[in-house]
Design a protein around this motif. Structure first.
Motif, PDB file in Angstrom:
ATOM      1  N   ARG A  15      10.045 -32.508 -13.926  1.00 15.71           N
ATOM      2  CA  ARG A  15      10.982 -33.580 -13.604  1.00 15.71           C
ATOM      3  C   ARG A  15      10.379 -34.942 -13.924  1.00 15.71           C
ATOM      4  N   ALA A  16       9.117 -35.144 -13.549  1.00 13.95           N
ATOM      5  CA  ALA A  16       8.466 -36.430 -13.793  1.00 13.95           C
ATOM      6  C   ALA A  16       8.314 -36.692 -15.293  1.00 13.95           C
ATOM      7  N   ALA A  17       7.996 -35.645 -16.049  1.00 11.44           N
ATOM      8  CA  ALA A  17       7.847 -35.801 -17.497  1.00 11.44           C
ATOM      9  C   ALA A  17       9.141 -36.265 -18.144  1.00 11.44           C
ATOM     10  N   HIS A  18      10.276 -35.773 -17.647  1.00  8.26           N
ATOM     11  CA  HIS A  18      11.558 -36.125 -18.256  1.00  8.26           C
ATOM     12  C   HIS A  18      12.131 -37.431 -17.721  1.00  8.26           C
ATOM     13  N   SER A  19      11.881 -37.744 -16.462  1.00  5.97           N
ATOM     14  CA  SER A  19      12.449 -38.975 -15.891  1.00  5.97           C
ATOM     15  C   SER A  19      11.624 -40.201 -16.247  1.00  5.97           C
ATOM     16  N   GLY A  20      10.292 -40.037 -16.373  1.00  5.12           N
ATOM     17  CA  GLY A  20       9.436 -41.169 -16.722  1.00  5.12           C
ATOM     18  C   GLY A  20       9.040 -42.045 -15.551  1.00  5.12           C
ATOM     19  N   THR A  21       9.564 -41.754 -14.364  1.00  7.43           N
ATOM     20  CA  THR A  21       9.182 -42.513 -13.170  1.00  7.43           C
ATOM     21  C   THR A  21       9.044 -41.561 -11.994  1.00  7.43           C
ATOM     22  N   LEU A 137      21.190 -39.194 -20.116  1.00  8.58           N
ATOM     23  CA  LEU A 137      20.471 -38.437 -19.089  1.00  8.58           C
ATOM     24  C   LEU A 137      20.218 -36.999 -19.533  1.00  8.58           C
ATOM     25  N   LEU A 138      21.156 -36.402 -20.248  1.00 10.41           N
ATOM     26  CA  LEU A 138      20.951 -35.062 -20.790  1.00 10.41           C
ATOM     27  C   LEU A 138      19.834 -35.067 -21.828  1.00 10.41           C
ATOM     28  N   HIS A 139      19.845 -36.054 -22.685  1.00  9.73           N
ATOM     29  CA  HIS A 139      18.837 -36.131 -23.745  1.00  9.73           C
ATOM     30  C   HIS A 139      17.435 -36.263 -23.165  1.00  9.73           C
ATOM     31  N   SER A 140      17.311 -37.026 -22.071  1.00 10.37           N
ATOM     32  CA  SER A 140      16.002 -37.207 -21.426  1.00 10.37           C
ATOM     33  C   SER A 140      15.720 -36.120 -20.389  1.00 10.37           C
ATOM     34  N   ARG A 141      16.671 -35.181 -20.255  1.00  4.67           N
ATOM     35  CA  ARG A 141      16.533 -34.042 -19.348  1.00  4.67           C
ATOM     36  C   ARG A 141      16.399 -34.452 -17.886  1.00  4.67           C
ATOM     37  N   GLN A 142      17.033 -35.549 -17.536  1.00  4.25           N
ATOM     38  CA  GLN A 142      17.078 -35.951 -16.133  1.00  4.25           C
ATOM     39  C   GLN A 142      18.200 -35.226 -15.394  1.00  4.25           C
TER      40      GLN A 142
END
Length: 285
Positions: A15-21, A137-142
């Motif tokens: 989750r952290a890898a995809h959200s970035g925060t 959000l889908l593209h960044s997998r959030q």
């Protein structure tokens, strides 16, 4: 012998890898930011590797983090598949589902209630946003899957439902609003599909208009329409019973196609099951 990896730590890491925060990750996994930080540190200690570069603006993967992300995703996916295949208790897992607000209001209670009665051990978190933001959000997998709109309902075989866009006002006809020769509109923000459709329709009909209110909040658009200060646009299923759908001289608006979009090309069994449930139930709602 090295201790086995904790699946909960892997899930938080992905989750952290995809959200970035870490703050966004904390919301997604239902923990505090400090707890998420501790989980990432525990995973790094177990691996003996630094997985993230940390800065004031968020986190980004190190080279080892990039390599490990693919393994973590595969481990979690295989875990879910194994549990689903062998458990006599049905599907388990969690997902984050995205949808425009009007679809959430009109359809999601029924979809969630009926799916939850079949698969009570699947956790579904919900994100409300316009289609253009959901695709990001889908593209960044959030998020894992989403209901999204397309402007041409016939453009894809994957459309599971069509929805009519309609003009909405506090009175049954445009003339009763007494707006004069310029129609005030309350529309979603300019990057939204509904906004572009409304402006194109007004221009095509040669009607003068001004945008008096712009917001991606459906509640805000409904409030302005109820005030009688502007005409709004929304999907027909989202129109409250105390408001009116306006016809001519307001121009006809297009029908939108609704389809399911995924973050992953091979979603987990729980995500696939929810998507199939939507395909079965949504057309008849």
């Amino acid at each position: 012998m090295q201790a086995p990896l904790d699946l909960r730590l892997l899930a938080t890491f992905v989750r952290a890898a995809h959200s970035g925060t870490l703050s966004a990750t904390a919301i997604q996994v239902g923990r505090t930011q400090s707890a998420v930080t501790m989980q990432i540190q525990r995973l790094e200690e177990a691996l003996g590797q630094s997985l993230f570069h940390r800065s004031g603006s968020g986190v980004r993967l190190t080279g080892n983090g990039e390599r490990f992300l693919a393994y973590a995703e595969r481990i979690l996916k295989i875990h879910d598949e194994a549990i689903s295949a062998l458990s006599d208790k049905g599907l388990r897992g969690s997902m984050t589902f995205g949808s425009p607000e009007d679809y959430l209001i009109a359809f999601f209670p029924t979809l969630l209630r009926s799916f939850g009665s079949i698969h009570p051990d699947v956790e579904i978190k919900v994100v409300s946003a316009p289609t253009v933001e959901l695709r990001t959000l889908l593209h960044s997998r959030q998020i894992d899957l989403a209901l999204v709109s397309i402007p041409d309902a016939s453009a894809s075989r994957d459309v599971v439902r069509t929805e009519a866009l309609v003009w909405v006002g506090s009175k049954p006809t445009l003339e009763l609003h007494n707006f004069g020769d310029t129609v005030p509109l309350a529309l979603p923000a300019s990057n939204a599909m509904d906004h572009r459709a409304a402006c194109d329709a007004m221009a095509g009909a040669g009607l003068r208009y001004r945008i008096s209110y712009a917001s991606n909040s459906l509640a805000g658009l409904i409030a302005v329409a109820r005030s009688g200060l502007a005409i709004s646009v929304m999907t027909e299923e989202a129109v409250p019973p105390d408001l009116f759908i306006l016809n001519a001289p307001m121009p006809q608006l297009p029908r939108l196609g609704v389809l399911i979009a995924f973050a992953e090309s091979e979603p987990s069994p729980a995500i696939e099951a929810f998507a199939n449930h939507i395909r079965r139930i949504l057309p008849s709602l």
